[in-house]
Design an enzyme around this catalytic site. Sequence first.
Site, short mmCIF file in Angstrom:
data_model
loop_
_atom_site.label_atom_id
_atom_site.label_comp_id
_atom_site.label_asym_id
_atom_site.label_seq_id
_atom_site.Cartn_x
_atom_site.Cartn_y
_atom_site.Cartn_z
N ASP A 1 38.55 30.62 38.33
CA ASP A 1 37.49 31.62 38.17
C ASP A 1 38.04 33.00 38.55
O ASP A 1 39.12 33.37 38.10
CB ASP A 1 36.26 31.21 38.98
CG ASP A 1 35.00 31.96 38.58
OD1 ASP A 1 34.30 31.51 37.66
OD2 ASP A 1 34.73 33.02 39.18
N TYR B 1 31.83 41.57 39.07
CA TYR B 1 31.72 41.52 37.61
C TYR B 1 31.66 42.93 37.02
O TYR B 1 32.26 43.21 35.98
CB TYR B 1 30.46 40.73 37.21
CG TYR B 1 30.63 39.23 37.36
CD1 TYR B 1 30.85 38.43 36.25
CD2 TYR B 1 30.56 38.63 38.61
CE1 TYR B 1 31.00 37.06 36.39
CE2 TYR B 1 30.71 37.28 38.76
CZ TYR B 1 30.94 36.48 37.65
OH TYR B 1 31.11 35.14 37.79
N HIS C 1 34.98 22.93 36.69
CA HIS C 1 35.32 24.29 37.10
C HIS C 1 35.68 24.39 38.58
O HIS C 1 36.53 25.18 38.95
CB HIS C 1 34.11 25.18 36.79
CG HIS C 1 34.35 26.63 37.02
ND1 HIS C 1 35.26 27.37 36.31
CD2 HIS C 1 33.79 27.50 37.91
CE1 HIS C 1 35.25 28.62 36.72
NE2 HIS C 1 34.37 28.73 37.70
#
Length: 367
Positions: A169, A294, A345
């Site tokens: 990630d 982000y 993930h």
Amino acid sequence: MTPIQPFRIAVPDDVLVDLTARLQRTRWPEAECVDDWSQGVPLSYTQELVEYWTNEYDWRAREAALNRFDQFTTDIDGLQIHFIHQRSGREDAFPLIITHGWPGSIAEFHKVIEPLNDAGFDIVCPSLPGYGFSGKPTGTGWGIERIAEAWDELMVRLGYSRYGAQGGDWGAAVTTQIGRNQRHCVAIHTNMPFGRPPKDLGEPTPAETAALERLGYYQKWDSGYAKQQSTRPQTIGYGLVDSPVGQLAWIVEKFWSWMDCDDHPENILSKDELLDNVMMYWVTGSGASSARLYWESFGSFAPGDPVTLPTGVASFPKEILRAQRHWCERNYNITRWTDMPRGGHFAAFEQPELFVDEVAGFFADFR
């Protein structure tokens, strides 16, 4: 020399009292209009988790379990960075920095740190800026490039002149940038490599077809969180920092969606483990500050300069984006690619034994 200070997790009692009061005052929405998770986390399961969180979950026991690891803070580039630094005790130990992503935390690694120590690795697990017990940036600029430089500074400050880096990630983005920088890192490993299908793909193979279908699903149904956090992190932050149930649902939905869990998160993780990770966000009030990464760096997931350092990849079958090896070889010097038999993930959290064997096997060549 900037000091390194010992750290122990010690959440004040009033934070826990406030959490319980907020949970008990939850204003619930009506139930979803479907009999699955397609509209989000079902009301019945959310209420089940909240009832457990309120009445059975023992944070002090979970806090003590996390405090079995040696933890520290240090100031890097004006920001306090929190990290686990667990030495193996072996003279020939190889240092390895492992970086989490969103919506993860250092809690993801609680099942792999000690086995990696046993395999001869000194393990460093930092909390990303704005996450967990690291400081929250008060200005812009703490993107992937700056974090990668900070992690190299951290490793040098800890006395390591050469080391390996691993991540998934956001941790994959940081690790990839560390590999590009080529400061003191000698090799990298990731469980989420970056790669795009070539324009001249032609007739896709079955594996490529599955990867393209997964990409399409993610873009259509699974990426709303990223659009919100990369454009208006402050707006979503008010709800996440104010409502523990909001923060819980925002995170647990992704564990359901991104794990190899046969459609229920507790097929892989316990309620305690799910809540441990949520608590890393709740007790630190980091719903908004974590989302800002982000805003800073979402473009960092696009291919950049290739990594020429030796790169290992663990390809888990239920990863969010299932990039194929030849899609990634333009971006990395891939010297080891392992198709993992199961897992998603949150690799270290979901499949700790597979993760340890793969990571230890790759970095054995760089001692």
